[in-house]
Design a protein around this motif. Structure first.
Motif, PDB file in Angstrom:
ATOM      1  N   TYR A 103      21.517   8.872 -17.693  1.00  0.00           N
ATOM      2  CA  TYR A 103      22.812   8.227 -17.440  1.00  0.00           C
ATOM      3  C   TYR A 103      22.903   7.705 -16.008  1.00  0.00           C
ATOM      4  N   MET A 104      22.382   8.459 -15.062  1.00  0.00           N
ATOM      5  CA  MET A 104      22.420   8.011 -13.668  1.00  0.00           C
ATOM      6  C   MET A 104      21.604   6.739 -13.483  1.00  0.00           C
ATOM      7  N   SER A 105      20.452   6.671 -14.131  1.00  0.00           N
ATOM      8  CA  SER A 105      19.622   5.466 -14.037  1.00  0.00           C
ATOM      9  C   SER A 105      20.352   4.255 -14.608  1.00  0.00           C
ATOM     10  N   ALA A 106      21.059   4.467 -15.725  1.00  0.00           N
ATOM     11  CA  ALA A 106      21.806   3.365 -16.336  1.00  0.00           C
ATOM     12  C   ALA A 106      22.966   2.928 -15.450  1.00  0.00           C
ATOM     13  N   ILE A 107      23.654   3.893 -14.845  1.00  0.00           N
ATOM     14  CA  ILE A 107      24.782   3.568 -13.967  1.00  0.00           C
ATOM     15  C   ILE A 107      24.303   2.796 -12.741  1.00  0.00           C
ATOM     16  N   GLN A 108      23.153   3.204 -12.204  1.00  0.00           N
ATOM     17  CA  GLN A 108      22.612   2.508 -11.035  1.00  0.00           C
ATOM     18  C   GLN A 108      22.204   1.072 -11.367  1.00  0.00           C
ATOM     19  N   GLY A 109      21.968   0.815 -12.655  1.00  0.00           N
ATOM     20  CA  GLY A 109      21.569  -0.534 -13.067  1.00  0.00           C
ATOM     21  C   GLY A 109      22.730  -1.488 -13.285  1.00  0.00           C
ATOM     22  N   ILE A 110      23.952  -1.015 -13.169  1.00  0.00           N
ATOM     23  CA  ILE A 110      25.121  -1.890 -13.331  1.00  0.00           C
ATOM     24  C   ILE A 110      25.223  -2.802 -12.102  1.00  0.00           C
ATOM     25  N   PRO A 111      25.295  -4.108 -12.293  1.00  0.00           N
ATOM     26  CA  PRO A 111      25.383  -5.040 -11.148  1.00  0.00           C
ATOM     27  C   PRO A 111      26.586  -4.732 -10.260  1.00  0.00           C
ATOM     28  N   LYS A 112      26.363  -4.713  -8.966  1.00  0.00           N
ATOM     29  CA  LYS A 112      27.432  -4.367  -8.026  1.00  0.00           C
ATOM     30  C   LYS A 112      28.547  -5.410  -8.013  1.00  0.00           C
ATOM     31  N   HIS A 113      28.180  -6.668  -8.272  1.00  0.00           N
ATOM     32  CA  HIS A 113      29.211  -7.703  -8.197  1.00  0.00           C
ATOM     33  C   HIS A 113      30.269  -7.545  -9.292  1.00  0.00           C
ATOM     34  N   LEU A 114      29.887  -6.936 -10.422  1.00  0.00           N
ATOM     35  CA  LEU A 114      30.873  -6.687 -11.470  1.00  0.00           C
ATOM     36  C   LEU A 114      31.879  -5.635 -11.030  1.00  0.00           C
ATOM     37  N   LYS A 115      31.367  -4.575 -10.392  1.00  0.00           N
ATOM     38  CA  LYS A 115      32.259  -3.538  -9.888  1.00  0.00           C
ATOM     39  C   LYS A 115      33.180  -4.094  -8.809  1.00  0.00           C
ATOM     40  N   GLU A 116      32.615  -4.875  -7.909  1.00  0.00           N
ATOM     41  CA  GLU A 116      33.407  -5.435  -6.821  1.00  0.00           C
ATOM     42  C   GLU A 116      34.479  -6.385  -7.354  1.00  0.00           C
ATOM     43  N   ALA A 117      34.120  -7.185  -8.349  1.00  0.00           N
ATOM     44  CA  ALA A 117      35.095  -8.108  -8.929  1.00  0.00           C
ATOM     45  C   ALA A 117      36.224  -7.347  -9.614  1.00  0.00           C
ATOM     46  N   ALA A 118      35.882  -6.254 -10.298  1.00  0.00           N
ATOM     47  CA  ALA A 118      36.905  -5.456 -10.982  1.00  0.00           C
ATOM     48  C   ALA A 118      37.849  -4.809  -9.974  1.00  0.00           C
ATOM     49  N   ILE A 119      37.283  -4.326  -8.850  1.00  0.00           N
ATOM     50  CA  ILE A 119      38.119  -3.703  -7.816  1.00  0.00           C
ATOM     51  C   ILE A 119      39.062  -4.735  -7.207  1.00  0.00           C
ATOM     52  N   ILE A 120      38.543  -5.921  -6.953  1.00  0.00           N
ATOM     53  CA  ILE A 120      39.379  -6.996  -6.395  1.00  0.00           C
ATOM     54  C   ILE A 120      40.511  -7.351  -7.347  1.00  0.00           C
ATOM     55  N   ASP A 121      40.228  -7.328  -8.643  1.00  0.00           N
ATOM     56  CA  ASP A 121      41.250  -7.642  -9.649  1.00  0.00           C
ATOM     57  C   ASP A 121      42.230  -6.499  -9.877  1.00  0.00           C
ATOM     58  N   GLY A 122      42.022  -5.387  -9.168  1.00  0.00           N
ATOM     59  CA  GLY A 122      42.960  -4.282  -9.261  1.00  0.00           C
ATOM     60  C   GLY A 122      42.662  -3.269 -10.352  1.00  0.00           C
ATOM     61  N   ALA A 123      41.441  -3.242 -10.831  1.00  0.00           N
ATOM     62  CA  ALA A 123      41.080  -2.282 -11.886  1.00  0.00           C
ATOM     63  C   ALA A 123      41.081  -0.859 -11.332  1.00  0.00           C
ATOM     64  N   LYS A 124      41.682   0.038 -12.077  1.00  0.00           N
ATOM     65  CA  LYS A 124      41.715   1.446 -11.697  1.00  0.00           C
ATOM     66  C   LYS A 124      40.470   2.156 -12.234  1.00  0.00           C
ATOM     67  N   PRO A 125      40.187   3.376 -11.734  1.00  0.00           N
ATOM     68  CA  PRO A 125      38.961   4.079 -12.146  1.00  0.00           C
ATOM     69  C   PRO A 125      38.779   4.198 -13.654  1.00  0.00           C
ATOM     70  N   HIS A 126      39.860   4.506 -14.394  1.00  0.00           N
ATOM     71  CA  HIS A 126      39.703   4.649 -15.848  1.00  0.00           C
ATOM     72  C   HIS A 126      39.450   3.309 -16.516  1.00  0.00           C
ATOM     73  N   HIS A 127      39.959   2.211 -15.918  1.00  0.00           N
ATOM     74  CA  HIS A 127      39.657   0.874 -16.442  1.00  0.00           C
ATOM     75  C   HIS A 127      38.195   0.519 -16.179  1.00  0.00           C
ATOM     76  N   ILE A 134      33.795  -1.475 -18.025  1.00  0.00           N
ATOM     77  CA  ILE A 134      32.581  -1.897 -17.316  1.00  0.00           C
ATOM     78  C   ILE A 134      31.454  -0.881 -17.484  1.00  0.00           C
ATOM     79  N   THR A 135      31.710   0.362 -17.083  1.00  0.00           N
ATOM     80  CA  THR A 135      30.641   1.361 -17.073  1.00  0.00           C
ATOM     81  C   THR A 135      30.128   1.675 -18.470  1.00  0.00           C
ATOM     82  N   LEU A 136      31.016   2.096 -19.363  1.00  0.00           N
ATOM     83  CA  LEU A 136      30.577   2.501 -20.704  1.00  0.00           C
ATOM     84  C   LEU A 136      29.909   1.362 -21.487  1.00  0.00           C
ATOM     85  N   PRO A 137      30.484   0.146 -21.508  1.00  0.00           N
ATOM     86  CA  PRO A 137      29.795  -0.935 -22.234  1.00  0.00           C
ATOM     87  C   PRO A 137      28.411  -1.264 -21.677  1.00  0.00           C
ATOM     88  N   LEU A 138      28.263  -1.163 -20.339  1.00  0.00           N
ATOM     89  CA  LEU A 138      26.996  -1.546 -19.726  1.00  0.00           C
ATOM     90  C   LEU A 138      25.951  -0.431 -19.745  1.00  0.00           C
TER      91      LEU A 138
END
Length: 273
Positions: A155-179, A184-188
């Motif tokens: 699971y850690m290897s898969a999480i590390q493979g998630i593109p950072k720009h997707l996380k950053e874009a979600a944070i900018i859009d106001g996504a909360k941790p559960h969102h 993002i995390t579970l689908p990817l």
């Protein structure tokens, strides 16, 4: 090597499942599907072992994956100490199952009774391995302790493979941790979920050494898994090798059907994600 040690024995086992061979004598006769009928219809011990194994598989798949994923998320969220935490939680997976279970037997039979002498810890004074109502949860505790390390690394290897720009874009859009987790995390990491659930299913259905070292299938067969029932039938009690082979084929078919359904469903979810 694969053909010699897996394919040929599997074909031989399939052949003997239609006979009454005892595993020793050269002479035996064909009984058709009688072994399968007896196992499913008349063998109450075998049916009980199937139910116990199904219960074990359900708990193992849910809790091992849930805890492993939670640990992976928590460790990956840390800015420091990832390597140390990863090592600590992975260490139980590096131990031999027999050695680790003997260690736990010592804990349950020696350490817990000693601690229960103190008034505050009186609740520890129970039969961890001898009570049928408690022994299952004891087995699950040891199973989770020893099984989450490998799943956590996947699971850690898969999480590390998630593109950072997707996380950053979600944070900018106001996504909360559960969102972030849900969209993002579970689908990817769906591919990692497929692999980990497959590994847990496969290992849990074939579990033997852990249960054998902890309880030996007792008390009164209350914790006997399918693999223990098959080996008991073939070598330890009745020496009915043909009958035991029929039970092994039934176990193989159960694992095959459930695994195919699981992989098919999870792969569809990966495509949708």
């Amino acid at each position: 090597m694969y053909v010699i040690f897996l394919v040929i024995p599997m074909l031989q086992g399939s052949y003997y499942s239609f006979t009454n061979w005892d595993g020793l004598n050269k002479h035996y006769s064909f009984v058709g599907i009688q072994n399968f009928i007896e196992a499913i219809r008349d063998d109450t011990n075998f049916r009980s072992s199937i139910l116990f194994t199904a219960k074990y598989v359900l708990f193992a798949v849910v809790f091992q994956n849930a805890i492993a994923l939670l640990l992976a998320l928590l460790i990956e969220s840390q800015s420091k100490g990832k390597g140390l935490l990863r090592t600590i939680f992975f260490m139980p997976s590096m131990l031999s199952i027999i050695i680790s279970t003997f260690m736990w037997v010592f804990v349950f039979t020696k350490v817990m009774p000693a601690l229960s002498k103190y008034a505050v810890l009186k609740f520890l004074d129970i039969s961890w391995l001898g009570d049928p109502n408690i022994s299952f949860f004891t087995i699950m505790l040891v199973s989770i302790w020893g099984g989450i390390g490998t799943l956590m690394i996947i699971y850690m290897s898969a999480i590390q493979g998630i593109p950072k720009h997707l996380k950053e874009a979600a944070i900018i859009d106001g996504a909360k941790p559960h969102h972030m987790l849900r969209y993002i995390t579970l689908p990817l990491i769906a591919h990692a979920l497929t692999i980990c659930i497959f590994l847990t299913l496969n290992h849990s259905f074939k579990v033997y050494d852990l249960v054998y070292a902890l309880t030996g299938g007792g008390p009164a067969r209350a914790t006997q898994v399918i693999s223990m029932n098959i080996l008991e039938e073939a070598y330890q009690r009745n020496f009915r090798y043909g009958y035991a082979s029929a039970k092994a084929i039934i176990l193989f078919l159960i694992i095959l059907v459930i695994t195919l359904v699981q992989v098919s469903v999870m792969k569809k979810r990966e495509v949708e994600a």
